[in-house]
Design a protein around this motif. Structure first.
Motif, PDB file in Angstrom:
ATOM      1  N   LEU A 212       0.822  -1.213   0.000  1.00 26.87           N
ATOM      2  CA  LEU A 212       0.000   0.000   0.000  1.00 26.87           C
ATOM      3  C   LEU A 212       0.854   1.261   0.000  1.00 26.87           C
ATOM      4  CD1 LEU A 212      -2.995  -0.901   2.363  1.00 26.87           C
ATOM      5  CD2 LEU A 212      -2.736  -1.226  -0.091  1.00 26.87           C
ATOM      6  N   PHE A 215       1.860   1.827  -3.425  1.00 28.66           N
ATOM      7  CA  PHE A 215       0.858   2.523  -4.241  1.00 28.66           C
ATOM      8  C   PHE A 215       1.094   4.032  -4.201  1.00 28.66           C
ATOM      9  CE2 PHE A 215      -2.701  -0.896  -3.622  1.00 28.66           C
ATOM     10  CZ  PHE A 215      -2.018  -1.742  -4.482  1.00 28.66           C
ATOM     11  N   LEU A 225       0.325   1.138 -11.032  1.00 32.30           N
ATOM     12  CA  LEU A 225       0.226   0.295  -9.858  1.00 32.30           C
ATOM     13  C   LEU A 225       0.261  -1.170 -10.274  1.00 32.30           C
ATOM     14  CD1 LEU A 225      -2.590   1.997  -7.727  1.00 32.30           C
ATOM     15  CD2 LEU A 225      -0.183   2.613  -7.957  1.00 32.30           C
ATOM     16  N   CYS A 227      -0.856  -5.020  -8.533  1.00 27.68           N
ATOM     17  CA  CYS A 227      -1.594  -5.541  -7.384  1.00 27.68           C
ATOM     18  C   CYS A 227      -2.044  -6.984  -7.613  1.00 27.68           C
ATOM     19  CB  CYS A 227      -2.820  -4.655  -7.126  1.00 27.68           C
ATOM     20  SG  CYS A 227      -3.821  -5.168  -5.714  1.00 27.68           S
ATOM     21  N   PHE A 275      -7.194  -0.631  -3.833  1.00 32.66           N
ATOM     22  CA  PHE A 275      -6.671   0.397  -4.742  1.00 32.66           C
ATOM     23  C   PHE A 275      -7.772   1.216  -5.429  1.00 32.66           C
ATOM     24  CE2 PHE A 275      -6.704  -3.182  -7.859  1.00 32.66           C
ATOM     25  CZ  PHE A 275      -7.367  -2.577  -8.930  1.00 32.66           C
ATOM     26  N   LEU A 278      -8.627   3.921  -2.898  1.00 32.24           N
ATOM     27  CA  LEU A 278      -7.517   4.860  -2.752  1.00 32.24           C
ATOM     28  C   LEU A 278      -7.429   5.792  -3.950  1.00 32.24           C
ATOM     29  CD1 LEU A 278      -4.935   5.839  -1.302  1.00 32.24           C
ATOM     30  CD2 LEU A 278      -3.683   4.042  -2.519  1.00 32.24           C
ATOM     31  N   LEU A 279      -7.516   5.233  -5.149  1.00 32.31           N
ATOM     32  CA  LEU A 279      -7.430   6.061  -6.357  1.00 32.31           C
ATOM     33  C   LEU A 279      -8.583   7.059  -6.423  1.00 32.31           C
ATOM     34  CD1 LEU A 279      -6.255   3.439  -9.007  1.00 32.31           C
ATOM     35  CD2 LEU A 279      -4.941   5.367  -8.111  1.00 32.31           C
ATOM     36  N   PRO A 286      -9.491   3.881 -11.798  1.00 26.06           N
ATOM     37  CA  PRO A 286      -8.553   2.830 -12.212  1.00 26.06           C
ATOM     38  C   PRO A 286      -8.908   2.237 -13.576  1.00 26.06           C
ATOM     39  CG  PRO A 286     -10.081   1.986 -10.560  1.00 26.06           C
ATOM     40  CD  PRO A 286     -10.341   3.456 -10.668  1.00 26.06           C
ATOM     41  N   TYR A 307      -6.072   5.882 -14.017  1.00 25.67           N
ATOM     42  CA  TYR A 307      -4.793   5.364 -13.537  1.00 25.67           C
ATOM     43  C   TYR A 307      -4.621   3.898 -13.938  1.00 25.67           C
ATOM     44  CZ  TYR A 307      -0.599   6.355 -10.968  1.00 25.67           C
ATOM     45  OH  TYR A 307       0.703   6.639 -10.674  1.00 25.67           O
ATOM     46  N   VAL A 309      -3.488   0.113 -13.810  1.00 24.65           N
ATOM     47  CA  VAL A 309      -3.201  -0.841 -12.742  1.00 24.65           C
ATOM     48  C   VAL A 309      -3.034  -2.227 -13.357  1.00 24.65           C
ATOM     49  CG1 VAL A 309      -3.952  -1.824 -10.550  1.00 24.65           C
ATOM     50  CG2 VAL A 309      -4.663   0.502 -11.172  1.00 24.65           C
TER      51      VAL A 309
END
Length: 399
Positions: A212, A215, A225, A227, A275, A278-279, A286, A307, A309
């Motif tokens: 994390l 990230f 990212l 994951c 994620f 968070l994003l 994402p 973003y 990932v």
């Protein structure tokens, strides 16, 4: 970004998981910390520094912090001295050195005696078993240095000694977890000579070197990212990690192991579920890719508020799909505290037996052609529940 607030919000907690236990036991904690002398080894890391902040609320008279991370110690000092109202004892020193060095022994004797000794210096990453050289460093740190510290404490016994463990010590599948389980056994064996306690706890969200935190580092550098889709973990905030260690250290009786009371059904969380939240919190949407190369090629999506990932199935050595705090054959108590469980353990091996066990280890480490399989076999000999997962792929092969 306030990490503790984000984590508590994500976990749907309006305050620390351990707030009630801290309130109920405040008097006992104060009696054992106020005006006392404290040394924290590995205190520059996330958990060690959180332990320090939790302990400082009870105003110890002396605080000595030791860590090999000189920059981390500098940040710890700056962090503590930048908070309005933060109590810091007048007698406060930090030392960038290893806890097995001659200098450490000298300062320990010179600054002692210590009422409280807390050790957070350890290799904590599964990736530490990438090859025999990193494995030797892990074993030396988690076991050889730990034994040296315990021998020193027998000479100069504190009232409380705490050494951090890990949830990966329960039914270990990687060398790091097995070394921590062996470390637990080592610590317990010294319970005849000093009071010892430890704690197994969840993944500390956004701790140093964690996925994390990675990230946040990737986002800061505008990198994609990466994951796993299938790995589940329990999570606590950095603040909570310090609190559980403090309570295990002070409230724990001899040979007790503390762990958070979390539900295997409700509280295990996939990294892949975190994620997107968070994003979104940081203003991004994402976009999932099936390869790291495609994710890297599409980094320009950031300009559009999206973003990249890379999400993958786990296939690396020593990776456990989920974590657990205790095994069925361990004696645990879930009623002693509000949010903490406690294991009471008798030592499997006596201190004298560890002299023989470590002689075997020293002989292994002196072998210039030592192989990973030999370390695994040695650990299995004394930790029979160790079921090593070997795929031949290291986390260093991953983005």
């Amino acid at each position: 970004m306030n990490i503790d607030q984000f984590v508590l919000s994500y976990l749907k907690r309006n305050r620390s998981l351990f707030a009630r236990d801290l309130e109920v036991n405040e008097k006992h904690l104060k009696e054992n910390i106020y005006n006392k002398s404290l040394i924290v080894i590995g205190g520059a890391g996330t958990i060690g520094s959180s332990f320090i902040k939790a302990a400082l609320k009870f105003k110890p008279a002396k605080l000595v912090v030791v860590d090999i991370n000189e920059n981390g110690l500098t940040e710890l000092v700056r962090d503590l001295r930048s908070v309005e109202g933060q109590y810091i004892p007048e007698d406060f020193m930090t030392y960038p050195l290893s806890f097995d060095s001659p200098a450490f022994r000298k300062l320990f004797i010179a600054h002692g005696p210590f009422d409280i000794v807390a050790n957070f210096a350890a290799h904590k990453h599964v990736r530490s078993e990438k090859d025999i050289y990193s494995i030797e460093a892990l074993i030396e740190n988690n076991l050889v240095k730990a034994k040296g510290l315990l021998d020193l404490l027998v000479e100069y016994p504190p009232k409380h000694f705490f050494c951090v463990s890990t949830d990966k010590a329960a039914n270990p599948v990687n060398i790091m977890g097995a070394s921590k389980k062996m470390m637990e056994e080592l610590i317990l064996s010294y319970g005849d000579k000093i009071k010892v306690s430890t704690a197994r706890f969840a993944n500390v969200a956004f701790s140093n070197g964690s996925l994390l935190e990675g990230f946040l580092k990737r986002i800061e550098k505008e990198q994609p990212l990466s994951c796993p889709s299938d790995v589940k973990r329990f999570f606590v905030s950095p603040q909570e990690s310090g609190e559980i260690c403090l309570m295990a250290c002070i409230l724990g009786k001899n040979r007790e192991i503390f762990f958070p009371k979390l539900d295997m059904e409700k509280d295990l969380i996939k990294f892949a579920d975190i994620f997107p939240v968070l994003l979104k919190h940081l203003g991004y949407e994402p976009v999932i890719f099936n390869s790291d190369s495609d994710a890297r090629k599409n980094i320009s999506l950031i300009k559009e508020g999206k973003y990249p990932v890379y999400v993958f199935e786990t296939n690396t050595s020593g990776e456990k799909m989920f974590e657990e705090f205790y095994t069925d054959d361990e004696d645990f108590d879930l009623g002693k505290f509000n949010a903490l469980g406690v294991l009471s353990k008798s030592p499997t091996y006596k201190t004298e037996q560890f002299d023989v066990i470590f002689k075997e280890l020293y002989d292994l480490l002196e072998n210039p052609k030592l192989e990973k399989s030999q370390i695994v076999s040695w650990l299995k000999k004394y930790i029979p529940e160790f079921q090593h997962i070997e795929t031949g792929i290291s986390l260093d092969k991953k983005m």
